[in-house]
Design an enzyme around this catalytic site. Structure first.
Site, mmCIF file in Angstrom:
data_model
loop_
_atom_site.group_PDB
_atom_site.id
_atom_site.type_symbol
_atom_site.label_atom_id
_atom_site.label_comp_id
_atom_site.label_asym_id
_atom_site.label_seq_id
_atom_site.Cartn_x
_atom_site.Cartn_y
_atom_site.Cartn_z
ATOM 1 N N GLU A 1 0.374 -2.451 10.420
ATOM 2 C CA GLU A 1 1.171 -1.582 9.539
ATOM 3 C C GLU A 1 2.607 -1.467 10.040
ATOM 4 O OE1 GLU A 1 0.458 -0.593 6.675
ATOM 5 O OE2 GLU A 1 -1.706 -0.931 6.601
ATOM 6 N N TYR B 1 3.250 7.200 4.973
ATOM 7 C CA TYR B 1 2.476 6.053 4.502
ATOM 8 C C TYR B 1 1.574 5.505 5.603
ATOM 9 C CZ TYR B 1 1.071 1.315 3.824
ATOM 10 O OH TYR B 1 0.291 0.193 3.800
ATOM 11 N N ASP C 1 2.351 3.045 -1.340
ATOM 12 C CA ASP C 1 3.498 2.221 -0.964
ATOM 13 C C ASP C 1 4.185 1.762 -2.250
ATOM 14 O OD1 ASP C 1 1.861 0.237 -1.972
ATOM 15 O OD2 ASP C 1 2.113 -1.116 -0.276
#
Length: 306
Positions: A35, A118, A136
């Protein structure tokens, strides 16, 4: 109108990309690393670096022990190197404060360096199967088109609540979240969407005749920017394991010396580069040991930036 969970999950089971961080043996830490790397960076560039990274540093403690200089060096050409610095800080905190295990809940994840709204929800969802909304750009685009009939929309305060309302109230929620994101990444794309391959039988944007976006997307240029100069300076430091002189850095950008100085100054301020006691420069952490960092030599540069 809503998004049909069964249609979307069924599509995802056969259409999803075989991304290495989605495999069942991957740990929460390794998902967190992916991520960090995937922020503003295409999958094709991330995948080989992520694979090498996980093979070398499979745990937070292994990453923390590597030191910030080696982490910055391994980050390579992924860009936005402050992410690498924050990832290393994150590894140190997890290894020392959380028993080398990535926290499971969103609230604790949000306390980690470099982890925002996020990323915290993505890790909770994809690593621990938590039923939390993950929003997102791709998810926002799908929801905006399918439910609101608009081409695209900026981030809004109510996005998390809107996506939370779509989540199924059972153990398919994490798969639904991954599917929603995948749909935006490979089918409902910003440019040239593949509507003929879309599993959504009802889409207000399609029904409305694909109205154009009302806002213009700003294309970020790279050539000639401070980002490019910062990258060139970092390339010099990554290619050596010892500090370099100012002269060795100066030669990488001769067309605009003020821009070069500004870029170097910003690297010092961001903590990505250090100046040693003898006036040379190194990646953060590289100046330790035989090359003590001269903190007072950095301060004047930082002051200039302010």
């Amino acid at each position: 109108m809503s998004i049909d969970t069964n249609d979307l999950v069924r599509w995802y089971t056969h259409a999803q990309r075989d991304l290495p961080w989605r495999r069942p043996e991957v740990t929460a830490w390794q998902i967190l690393v992916s991520e960090f790397m995937l922020q503003q960076t295409p999958v094709a560039r991330v995948e080989p670096i992520w694979l090498a990274w996980i093979d070398r540093w499979p745990t937070p403690s292994a990453t923390a022990a590597a030191g910030s200089a080696e982490v910055l060096r391994a980050w390579g050409k992924l860009g936005y190197p402050r992410r690498a610095k924050r990832l290393h800080e994150c590894a140190v905190l997890i290894s020392t404060e959380h028993g080398d295990e990535v926290p499971t809940d969103v609230e604790t994840l949000l306390t980690l360096p470099g982890v925002g709204a996020y990323t915290a929800r993505a890790v909770a969802c994809f690593a621990y199967a938590a039923n939390v909304p993950v929003v997102d750009t791709n998810v926002r685009r799908v929801v905006t088109r399918v439910l609101h009939g608009q081409a695209d929309a900026p981030a809004r305060a109510g996005d998390l609540d809107a996506v939370a309302a779509l989540l199924p109230d059972d153990d398919t929620a994490p798969t639904f979240s991954a599917a929603l994101m995948e749909l935006g990444a490979v089918v409902c794309t910003a440019r040239a969407p593949r509507c003929d391959s879309c599993p959504m039988r009802h889409c207000r944007w399609r029904s409305a005749g694909y109205p154009a976006a009302t806002t213009t997307r700003r294309v970020q240029r790279y050539a000639g920017t401070d980002r490019q100069v910062r990258g060139k300076l970092l390339d010099v430091l990554r290619d050596t394991d010892s500090p370099v002189t100012r002269r060795e850095l100066d030669v990488v950008w001769l067309s605009d010396t003020a821009q070069r100085d500004r870029a170097l100054d910003s690297l010092l301020v961001d903590g990505l580069v250090e100046q040693t006691a003898d006036g040379r420069f190194a990646l953060a952490g590289e100046g330790e040991g035989d090359y003590a960092v001269a903190s007072d030599s950095i301060a004047p540069q930082a002051n200039r930036r302010r």
